[in-house]
Design a protein around this motif. Structure first.
Motif, PDB file in Angstrom:
ATOM      1  N   ARG A   1      29.495  11.229 -26.368  1.00  0.00           N
ATOM      2  CA  ARG A   1      28.569  12.299 -26.749  1.00  0.00           C
ATOM      3  C   ARG A   1      29.331  13.469 -27.366  1.00  0.00           C
TER       4      ARG A   1
ATOM      5  N   LEU B   1      23.032   8.888 -24.483  1.00  0.00           N
ATOM      6  CA  LEU B   1      24.165   7.987 -24.278  1.00  0.00           C
ATOM      7  C   LEU B   1      24.792   8.219 -22.908  1.00  0.00           C
ATOM      8  N   ARG B   2      25.320   7.181 -22.331  1.00  0.00           N
ATOM      9  CA  ARG B   2      25.900   7.287 -20.987  1.00  0.00           C
ATOM     10  C   ARG B   2      27.293   7.918 -21.001  1.00  0.00           C
ATOM     11  N   SER B   3      28.052   7.670 -22.039  1.00  0.00           N
ATOM     12  CA  SER B   3      29.440   8.146 -22.096  1.00  0.00           C
ATOM     13  C   SER B   3      29.490   9.614 -22.512  1.00  0.00           C
ATOM     14  N   GLU B   4      29.987  10.463 -21.648  1.00  0.00           N
ATOM     15  CA  GLU B   4      30.142  11.877 -21.976  1.00  0.00           C
ATOM     16  C   GLU B   4      31.146  12.067 -23.108  1.00  0.00           C
TER      17      GLU B   4
ATOM     18  N   ILE C   1      21.765  11.053 -29.022  1.00  0.00           N
ATOM     19  CA  ILE C   1      23.128  11.368 -28.580  1.00  0.00           C
ATOM     20  C   ILE C   1      23.143  11.722 -27.098  1.00  0.00           C
ATOM     21  N   GLU C   2      22.219  12.578 -26.685  1.00  0.00           N
ATOM     22  CA  GLU C   2      22.195  13.004 -25.280  1.00  0.00           C
ATOM     23  C   GLU C   2      21.747  11.890 -24.348  1.00  0.00           C
TER      24      GLU C   2
ATOM     25  N   GLN D   1      19.992  19.484 -23.084  1.00  0.00           N
ATOM     26  CA  GLN D   1      20.843  19.556 -21.902  1.00  0.00           C
ATOM     27  C   GLN D   1      20.249  20.460 -20.824  1.00  0.00           C
TER      28      GLN D   1
ATOM     29  N   ARG E   1      28.878  14.880 -31.192  1.00  0.00           N
ATOM     30  CA  ARG E   1      28.495  16.282 -31.447  1.00  0.00           C
ATOM     31  C   ARG E   1      29.474  16.929 -32.412  1.00  0.00           C
TER      32      ARG E   1
ATOM     33  N   ALA F   1      20.656  19.607 -29.114  1.00  0.00           N
ATOM     34  CA  ALA F   1      21.389  18.988 -28.013  1.00  0.00           C
ATOM     35  C   ALA F   1      21.528  19.951 -26.841  1.00  0.00           C
TER      36      ALA F   1
END
Length: 238
Positions: free
Chosen positions: A45, A39-42, A36-37, A126, A49, A122
């Motif tokens: 993500r 992935l490019r798209s915030e 998940i982390e 981060q 989550r 996650a």
């Protein structure tokens, strides 16, 4: 207690519960959090989550009741799905048979707790400096190798914490078993917590219940100390 076959059944069920929980809620959650982390798209993500965290917001009692109806042999969703796929030979009373009852409960518990573990991992990911991943990408390191050489070592503190919490929680299971099977059929899904309750508050044998509670305490504290020792040893090596 040592001569009580139900005690040994309960202890073995707790061990199964702990092993599956470590595989799913620690190893599986860490892998999913890394995906998940990565992935490019915030926005995507954030959506994922939230989606995976939703089951964790449901109480264990409600989740147990939900899965009780999912496993219902006549009108349950699981048997209905198997029927629609032409797998009628696999349909059964999932919570009514000794060889499947505890596994049905374990599956429900993993579904309920998986998202919470994923969210914690996650957060840990981060906190890893993005420069490390950028440098690895410049060196041509692939995604899997990044996971093994960067993500896993730098989330070992969270991994150790989740190991302790997950294993300790696995030996304190109570609500889901009581809601879904009450330890049946034929005591096949008893765990230490439910057998303690039945011994103390149903059979009024508080001495035996206290002995079971002592076993739960000793097992959880020993496993926690082993994990802390291993985690400290790993920190020294790193």
């Amino acid at each position: 207690m040592m001569a009580d076959p139900v005690f040994w059944t309960a202890l073995i069920n707790n061990v199964f519960y702990a092993v599956v929980s470590v595989i799913v809620q620690v190893s599986g959650a860490l892998a999913l959090a890394a995906v998940i982390e990565g992935l490019r798209s915030e926005r995507l993500r954030g959506i994922l989550r939230a989606t995976y965290f939703i089951p964790s917001a449901i109480s264990l009692t409600v989740a147990g009741l939900l899965f009780y109806f999912i496993y219902e042999p006549e009108l349950g969703l699981l048997n209905g799905l198997l029927d629609s796929l032409g797998l009628n030979q696999l349909t059964q009373a999932w919570l009514g048979q000794e060889n499947t009852a505890i596994w049905g409960i374990i599956a429900m518990s993993q579904w309920q707790g998986f998202g919470y573990s994923t969210l914690l991992f996650a957060v840990a990911i981060q906190r890893i400096p993005s420069e490390l991943y950028d440098a690895a990408a410049i060196d041509g390191v692939g995604g899997l190798k990044k996971f093994w050489t960067i993500t896993m070592p730098l989330t070992r503190e969270m991994t150790g914490l989740m190991m302790i919490v997950t294993v300790a929680g696995s030996f304190q299971v109570f609500n889901e078993v009581m809601v879904m099977t009450s330890g049946g059929p034929n005591n096949s899904s008893q765990v230490l917590g439910t057998w303690l309750y039945r011994s103390g508050f149903v059979r009024n044998d508080f001495g035996y219940a206290a002995a079971i509670a002592t076993v739960i305490f000793v097992v959880t504290i020993v496993l926690a100390l082993i994990q802390l020792w291993y985690g400290r040893r790993r920190r020294v090596e790193w």
